[in-house]
Design a protein around this motif. Structure first.
Motif, PDB file in Angstrom:
ATOM      1  N   HIS A  41      76.139 -99.882  56.999  1.00  0.00           N
ATOM      2  CA  HIS A  41      76.986 -99.551  57.769  1.00  0.00           C
ATOM      3  C   HIS A  41      76.451 -98.096  57.888  1.00  0.00           C
ATOM      4  N   ASP A  95      75.618 -94.630  60.558  1.00  0.00           N
ATOM      5  CA  ASP A  95      76.189 -93.618  61.900  1.00  0.00           C
ATOM      6  C   ASP A  95      75.510 -92.706  62.487  1.00  0.00           C
ATOM      7  N   VAL A  96      74.321 -93.048  62.246  1.00  0.00           N
ATOM      8  CA  VAL A  96      73.536 -91.731  61.376  1.00  0.00           C
ATOM      9  C   VAL A  96      73.666 -90.433  60.314  1.00  0.00           C
ATOM     10  N   ILE A  97      75.169 -89.870  60.894  1.00  0.00           N
ATOM     11  CA  ILE A  97      75.279 -88.845  60.522  1.00  0.00           C
ATOM     12  C   ILE A  97      75.663 -89.466  58.987  1.00  0.00           C
ATOM     13  N   PHE A 122      73.831 -95.860  70.343  1.00  0.00           N
ATOM     14  CA  PHE A 122      73.352 -94.213  71.092  1.00  0.00           C
ATOM     15  C   PHE A 122      74.982 -94.023  70.969  1.00  0.00           C
ATOM     16  N   ASN A 168      77.952 -95.916  70.551  1.00  0.00           N
ATOM     17  CA  ASN A 168      78.993 -96.507  69.591  1.00  0.00           C
ATOM     18  C   ASN A 168      79.028 -95.692  68.282  1.00  0.00           C
ATOM     19  N   PHE A 169      76.936 -95.666  67.806  1.00  0.00           N
ATOM     20  CA  PHE A 169      76.901 -95.034  66.551  1.00  0.00           C
ATOM     21  C   PHE A 169      76.857 -96.211  65.859  1.00  0.00           C
ATOM     22  N   GLU A 212      84.407 -96.548  73.543  1.00  0.00           N
ATOM     23  CA  GLU A 212      84.300 -97.733  73.032  1.00  0.00           C
ATOM     24  C   GLU A 212      85.027 -98.459  73.845  1.00  0.00           C
ATOM     25  N   VAL A 252      74.744 -88.054  71.100  1.00  0.00           N
ATOM     26  CA  VAL A 252      73.416 -88.784  71.064  1.00  0.00           C
ATOM     27  C   VAL A 252      72.975 -87.269  70.449  1.00  0.00           C
ATOM     28  N   LYS A 275      87.262 -92.807  69.132  1.00  0.00           N
ATOM     29  CA  LYS A 275      85.558 -93.492  69.782  1.00  0.00           C
ATOM     30  C   LYS A 275      86.716 -94.591  71.070  1.00  0.00           C
ATOM     31  N   GLN A 334      74.224 -86.281  67.649  1.00  0.00           N
ATOM     32  CA  GLN A 334      74.316 -86.500  66.534  1.00  0.00           C
ATOM     33  C   GLN A 334      72.834 -86.996  66.237  1.00  0.00           C
ATOM     34  N   LEU A 341      72.261 -82.974  63.276  1.00  0.00           N
ATOM     35  CA  LEU A 341      72.911 -82.939  62.472  1.00  0.00           C
ATOM     36  C   LEU A 341      72.836 -83.551  61.703  1.00  0.00           C
ATOM     37  N   ALA A 342      72.537 -84.848  61.283  1.00  0.00           N
ATOM     38  CA  ALA A 342      71.743 -86.196  60.468  1.00  0.00           C
ATOM     39  C   ALA A 342      70.423 -86.020  60.133  1.00  0.00           C
ATOM     40  N   ASP A 372      82.874 -88.857  72.890  1.00  0.00           N
ATOM     41  CA  ASP A 372      83.729 -89.599  72.436  1.00  0.00           C
ATOM     42  C   ASP A 372      84.606 -88.342  72.415  1.00  0.00           C
TER      43      ASP A 372
END
Lengths: 316, 472
Positions: A48, A50-52, A272, A274-275, B425, B87, B422, B90, B93-94, B109
């Motif tokens: 699982h 989520d990038v973060i 990209f 829903n991560f 979605e 994107v 979310k 994210q 930050l990652a 979101d």
């Protein structure tokens, strides 16, 4: 100059060294940019992520999520239908144009350039063009449909023309039309294949009384069959990877009613938007397996139908 | 050559040179990407959206003025296409790339998700420390971006939804303008259709068509049409506060009536353009900017999109009116949209202080005024509102504008887009059901909403199961 003769083992070791030295840029590129990410994606598909936050091992959960996700099955269906429509149509259409452009007619160079021209237009531009062409209110195709068979047309059958990108039934045919627009590359491949067929074979067939269709069926097709197989397989791979056109038309929603949710589009959305990188990685591996199976199947079936001059046997 | 240069380089020299080189590299890397420098100057990365209206304010006003007042802080403006912001953010930050000040509602979101992901700094201690004046904001706006007593965002702009109309088309057809008061119960859906009918000419014609109205699900928010019919419980009561829900309710009579009315305005009443014509008009600049549509029920961003029409000699005057009553007693008919500034969670104290200085500067009365005047976007601060209305006084009396504009806040609620975790979605589900519904002449709202309710509720449960434990 005296030539220094090296012992056989040393020579082969030196040759091997040079081989690895010269091939090392490719090996480095392949390992770092292809094999590494591929295996990385395999690992991520079991996590699982989520990038973060760091990836968390979840085993087969992502695959389970996908198998219970109706959008996943829908995206597979959409890509399969699109492939089934666009690949054969693309081959027939490109081959037909290539045959026409293989005739001895005046201004052949001009025609070849004109027919190749659409394929140098980027997909984004071509798609935007088709959004206009297929607009149900202002588009030229629906305009002609209305003019001929619309409620006030020449033959008033009350047919208004499809809603194309807004109708779940017509959206895939609309994307197929866009794909046909880029027929130039495969047309060029067929043209060169057609020109590679020895004229002696046609002459022999003609002497034996073969007409145009028989020459086409028994000489042309078998001789270009390896090329047809190549474009068939690359066509399957390419159409399963359709993304750009769908992204331009629906912005990643897959609308209407998920009828244009192509497989790779859904993969991108999962990754990209829903991560859900783990789920997207699982989708990538499933796609790899699907394409691998289809390619093996195509190669297996092709053994009966593809003729290789260099090999014994082979029939059409 | 002689002296030091003539000497052969020893191994020790080489090592020294390498060490010096590495130090120089580290120093330059720190200056370029690390966000600081040897002089102690802080470099803040401020992420904004690509916007020809807002970018000149950010680039030409904020940065020079802020840097002049804070010589130890420099700002790097990172302007990104709104669709790609989530994107990019994210990924940054990652990768632990510096990113300090941004708005969670641009792309992706929205606030609800970013709060749950833990990306947002709690601003309350900073606000207390600097005695931040919260009283200058429109009541209720700060609450939108607080959770569990903590403040996570400071509002920069806010706007409701309205019936925005083209006064020129009204004048040409001799039709009275809609009322300004949100409580005026004569402004019903039937009256709206009747007005639209008077303004519709050559329906369906490619070049000569004029359309009385156009309606859409504002920002694709599932709850926006039902609210006009008085259904305020599409989302469970606490959903906007927690960000989570287990279900939505949209198959009730009022919700079905609202969606069916939005559909019928095209296919039955024939006063609104079909989706095909809307998409063609969108390619010509948009439904209202095309000058072919008299009224549009839409978010108030039309105000700054259409502001240029007022001064354009070939343009037109715009007016705003309340959203009509779909059913008697439907008070909360507006969806409001408030964009805040937030700070990345987990910054060092030095960067946190500098980021807070920037946020304070951005929402200072002085900058908020310049922002409003330069961009035409509505302010989030009360004292600026009278001046905001003056921007449109050529077209609308400021007191009328005030009644309608502010009425949207007393008669509305914030968009689910910003508060539900979310949301993107969920939006995918809605888009896929709304699009065929609104383009099919014989579509039935009851059927579509049944699918939407089922799919949305399932997705909400999935999201809750996945995110709620992580939040805990």
């Amino acid at each position: 100059m005296a030539v220094r003769i090296l012992p056989k083992g040393r020579l082969s070791r030196r040759e091997a060294l040079w081989f690895w030295l010269f091939i090392s840029p490719w090996v480095f590129g392949y390992v770092v940019f292809t094999l590494g990410p591929t295996l990385g994606a395999l690992y991520l598909s079991f996590t699982h992520y989520d990038v973060i936050n760091p990836p968390r091992w979840v085993g087969l959960q992502n695959y389970g999520i996908l198998f219970h996700d109706f959008v996943f099955w829908q995206s597979l269906k959409v890509s399969a239908i699109y492939t089934a429509l666009s690949v054969p149509l693309g081959i027939v259409f490109s081959l037909f144009i290539a045959i026409l452009l293989n005739q001895k007619v005046p201004f052949l160079g001009v025609f070849r350039t004109l027919f190749f021209l659409p394929s140098v237009i980027p997909f984004v531009a071509a798609t935007l063009l088709f959004i206009w062409i297929l607009n149900p209110a202002f588009g030229i195709i629906d305009f002609f449909i209305r003019a001929f068979v619309g409620p006030n047309g020449l033959i008033p059958l009350g047919i208004d023309g499809p809603q194309w990108f807004q109708d779940p039934f017509w959206v895939i045919p609309a994307f197929t039309l866009i794909s046909l627009w880029g027929f130039g590359s495969s047309m060029l491949i067929y043209l060169s294949a057609l020109q590679g067929v020895p004229t002696a074979l046609y002459e022999a067939a003609t002497i034996d009384g073969a007409g145009y269709w028989k020459r086409f069926w028994h000489v042309t097709l078998p001789m270009i069959s390896p090329v047809l197989l190549f474009t068939f397989i690359t066509g399957i791979i390419g159409s399963f990877q359709t993304f750009t056109q769908a992204w331009v038309v629906n912005g990643g929603t897959g609308s209407p009613a998920y009828a244009s949710m192509f497989y790779v589009l859904y993969l991108f959305v999962n990754a990209f938007r829903n991560f859900a990188i783990g789920t997207a990685a699982a989708q990538a591996w499933i796609l790899f397996i699907v394409i691998l199976v289809l390619t093996i199947l195509a190669l297996w079936v092709s053994r009966r139908y593809v003729y290789y001059e260099s090999e014994e046997g082979g029939a059409f | 050559m002689n002296g030091v240069w003539s000497r052969r380089m020893t191994r020790r020299d080489a090592l020294k040179a390498m060490a010096l080189g590495a130090a120089a590299l580290a120093y330059s890397a720190c200056g370029a990407g690390g966000g600081g420098s040897a002089s102690g100057k802080i470099r803040l990365v401020w992420m904004v959206r690509n916007d020809p209206v807002e970018n000149p304010w950010e680039r030409d006003v904020v940065i020079p003025q802020f840097e002049k007042r804070n010589p130890n802080i420099s700002i790097e403006l990172l302007s990104i296409n709104q669709d790609d912001i989530a994107v990019k953010r994210q990924a940054m930050l990652a990768a632990k790339e510096p990113l300090h000040v941004w708005s969670p509602n641009w792309g992706g979101d929205g606030f609800g998700s970013d709060r749950v992901r833990g990306l947002l700094q709690n601003l309350s201690p900073l606000m207390r420390r600097s005695h931040f004046d919260t009283g200058r904001f429109i009541p209720g706006l700060l609450d939108i971006y607080s959770a569990n007593g903590n403040q996570y965002g400071i509002p920069q702009l806010t706007v409701g939804s309205y019936t925005i109309y083209n006064k020129k088309l009204f004048d040409e057809s001799g039709v009275d303008y809609p009322p300004t008061d949100w409580d005026d119960e004569s402004w019903t859906w039937e009256k709206f259709i009747e007005t639209a009918r008077k303004l519709t000419k050559n329906y369906g014609s490619v070049d000569k068509g004029q359309y009385g109205a156009t309606v859409s699900v504002i920002d694709n928010d599932l709850e926006s049409p039902p609210r006009i019919w008085g259904q305020n419980d599409v989302w469970p009561k606490d959903a906007f506060k927690t960000g989570f829900a287990t279900h939505v309710t949209c198959t009730d009579e009022r919700s079905v009536a609202s969606y069916q009315a939005f559909h019928d305005i095209v296919f039955k009443e024939k006063v609104a353009p079909s989706p095909a014509i809307v998409s063609a008009l969108a390619n010509l600049g948009g439904t209202m900017p095309s000058g072919k549509v008299a009224m549009e029920i839409q978010g108030g961003w039309d105000l700054w999109v259409l502001k240029g029409q007022i001064s354009d000699p070939n343009g037109f005057c715009i007016g705003i009116a309340p959203i009509p009553f779909g059913a008697p007693g439907a008070k909360l008919r507006s969806v409001t949209f408030t964009d805040p500034w937030s700070i990345t969670n987990g910054l060092s104290e030095r960067y946190l202080d500098a980021s807070w200085k920037l946020v304070e500067f951005l929402v200072s009365p002085e900058q908020a005024r310049i922002y409003m005047e330069k961009t035409g976007t509505p302010p989030a601060q009360k004292e600026l509102l009278p001046d905001y209305y003056k921007i449109f006084e050529k077209c609308m009396k400021p007191e009328d504008m005030k009644t309608t504009f502010e009425g949207a806040f007393t008669h509305g609620r914030e968009s689910s887009n910003h508060l539900i975790v979310k949301w993107d979605e969920l939006n995918q589900i809605w888009s896929n059901n709304f699009d065929p519904f609104f383009s099919g002449a014989s579509s039935r709202a009851a059927d579509m909403l049944q699918t939407v309710e089922f799919q949305t509720s399932n997705k909400l449960q999935e999201i809750r199961a996945e995110w709620k434990p992580a939040q805990a």
